[in-house]
Design an enzyme around this catalytic site. Structure first.
Site, PDB file in Angstrom:
ATOM      1  N   PRO A 196       3.807   6.883   6.850  1.00 62.89           N
ATOM      2  CA  PRO A 196       3.346   5.582   7.354  1.00 62.89           C
ATOM      3  C   PRO A 196       3.864   4.425   6.511  1.00 62.89           C
ATOM      4  O   PRO A 196       4.121   3.328   7.037  1.00 62.89           O
ATOM      5  CB  PRO A 196       1.818   5.698   7.277  1.00 62.89           C
ATOM      6  CG  PRO A 196       1.555   6.713   6.227  1.00 62.89           C
ATOM      7  CD  PRO A 196       2.684   7.698   6.345  1.00 62.89           C
ATOM      8  N   TYR A 197       4.043   4.644   5.228  1.00 63.56           N
ATOM      9  CA  TYR A 197       4.598   3.633   4.323  1.00 63.56           C
ATOM     10  C   TYR A 197       6.025   3.290   4.729  1.00 63.56           C
ATOM     11  O   TYR A 197       6.392   2.114   4.862  1.00 63.56           O
ATOM     12  CB  TYR A 197       4.549   4.180   2.899  1.00 63.56           C
ATOM     13  CG  TYR A 197       5.149   3.315   1.818  1.00 63.56           C
ATOM     14  CD1 TYR A 197       4.571   2.093   1.468  1.00 63.56           C
ATOM     15  CD2 TYR A 197       6.262   3.741   1.107  1.00 63.56           C
ATOM     16  CE1 TYR A 197       5.109   1.322   0.445  1.00 63.56           C
ATOM     17  CE2 TYR A 197       6.804   2.982   0.086  1.00 63.56           C
ATOM     18  CZ  TYR A 197       6.226   1.773  -0.242  1.00 63.56           C
ATOM     19  OH  TYR A 197       6.758   1.013  -1.263  1.00 63.56           O
ATOM     20  N   VAL A 198       6.831   4.334   4.962  1.00 65.70           N
ATOM     21  CA  VAL A 198       8.220   4.128   5.367  1.00 65.70           C
ATOM     22  C   VAL A 198       8.289   3.417   6.716  1.00 65.70           C
ATOM     23  O   VAL A 198       9.100   2.498   6.910  1.00 65.70           O
ATOM     24  CB  VAL A 198       8.961   5.477   5.419  1.00 65.70           C
ATOM     25  CG1 VAL A 198      10.315   5.331   6.090  1.00 65.70           C
ATOM     26  CG2 VAL A 198       9.126   6.031   4.006  1.00 65.70           C
TER      27      VAL A 198
ATOM     28  N   LEU B 160       0.863  -1.179   0.000  1.00 67.49           N
ATOM     29  CA  LEU B 160       0.000   0.000   0.000  1.00 67.49           C
ATOM     30  C   LEU B 160       0.897   1.225   0.000  1.00 67.49           C
ATOM     31  O   LEU B 160       1.815   1.326   0.823  1.00 67.49           O
ATOM     32  CB  LEU B 160      -0.893   0.002   1.246  1.00 67.49           C
ATOM     33  CG  LEU B 160      -1.795   1.223   1.448  1.00 67.49           C
ATOM     34  CD1 LEU B 160      -2.893   1.255   0.390  1.00 67.49           C
ATOM     35  CD2 LEU B 160      -2.397   1.215   2.854  1.00 67.49           C
TER      36      LEU B 160
ATOM     37  N   LYS C  51       7.430  -0.316   6.075  1.00 67.16           N
ATOM     38  CA  LYS C  51       8.414  -1.028   5.264  1.00 67.16           C
ATOM     39  C   LYS C  51       9.768  -1.124   5.970  1.00 67.16           C
ATOM     40  O   LYS C  51      10.492  -2.118   5.806  1.00 67.16           O
ATOM     41  CB  LYS C  51       8.561  -0.352   3.900  1.00 67.16           C
ATOM     42  CG  LYS C  51       7.377  -0.547   2.971  1.00 67.16           C
ATOM     43  CD  LYS C  51       7.262  -1.983   2.491  1.00 67.16           C
ATOM     44  CE  LYS C  51       6.299  -2.108   1.327  1.00 67.16           C
ATOM     45  NZ  LYS C  51       6.230  -3.496   0.787  1.00 67.16           N
TER      46      LYS C  51
END
Length: 258
Positions: A155-157, A93, A160
């Site tokens: 939030p992606y970082v 996502l 991941k």
């Protein structure tokens, strides 16, 4: 003789983009392929395509944001084929959010698909490998943005970067089981999902790929089939004993300054 002859490979998030490219590459290399995803139309079409090319393939419908369904994907493949030899976690996502505007709901969505789903899929697949006392391989598709990334990817970082730590932790924990677990930090890649993201969040037009390519050292975006070949290599015995590695698959060099 293919690199993955007779291996059972599960590609989570395999119905489009990088995941679909991995499924095709694994099929060409002799694997029995299972792909999972939320949408049955592209997933079933891909499975039919691989079968028409002479391989064995199946689609498992699953919402990977649900940990139970992430685990059930593995169980479905084991039920159908007796085992899982290789797992690829490629679902992701990339919706945008900064530190200041990310809501708890958006944060939880990123954790669910980008970190929790790989965790529980790995748990189930590694448990199957350990139960059979058999070697196996896992590749987690991560992102070069996990090194820091853009402000709008907070939030992606976060999720991941957690997957990087999980990859190394699991590789260390199961090295004596001969289970190799590696990750790939991919750079900017031309996928259907990236096209939708650029249009939805950045107002991109039809020429966004050309504009992006002009700003990149190699003059083009990465291609899913190139990533897929690298993933297949890591899944196969041709990558030797390597485990716990998180490889930067990118044309920008971490730490390099102009």
């Amino acid at each position: 003789m293919g690199l993955l002859d007779d291996k059972v490979v599960l590609v989570n998030g395999g119905s489009q983009g990088v995941g679909a490219a991995v499924a095709r590459a694994a099929g060409r290399e002799g694997a029995v392929v299972a792909v999972s995803g939320r949408r049955p139309e592209p997933g079933e079409a891909l499975a039919a395509e691989l079968a028409a090319a002479g391989g064995q393939a199946m689609f498992v419908r699953a919402d990977l944001t649900d940990a139970e369904q992430a685990t059930a994907c593995v169980a479905r493949v084991v039920e159908a084929h007796g085992r899982v030899d290789c797992l690829v976690n490629s679902a992701g996502l990339t919706s945008r959010g900064t530190l200041l505007d990310t809501t708890p709901e958006l944060f939880d969505q990123h954790i669910a698909i980008n970190l929790r789903a790989p965790f529980f899929a790995m748990q189930a697949a590694v448990a199957d490998m350990v139960r059979r006392a058999a070697p196996g391989t896992v590749v987690n598709v991560i992102t070069s943005s996990a090194h820091g990334g853009q402000p709008f990817l907070a939030p992606y970082v976060a999720a991941k970067a957690g997957l990087i730590g999980l990859t190394r932790n699991a590789a260390h924990a199961h090295r004596w089981d001969r289970i190799r677990i590696n990750g790939l930090n991919i750079g900017w890649t031309a996928t259907e999902g990236e096209d939708a993201t650029q249009r939805a969040f950045h107002g991109a037009g039809d020429d966004w790929r050309e504009q992006a390519a002009a700003r990149l050292p190699m003059g083009r975006l990465g291609q899913p089939d190139e990533i897929a070949d690298f993933v297949v290599l890591l899944l196969s015995d041709r990558s030797g004993v390597v485990t716990g590695s998180v490889i930067d698959w990118d044309q920008n060099v971490l730490g390099g300054l102009d």
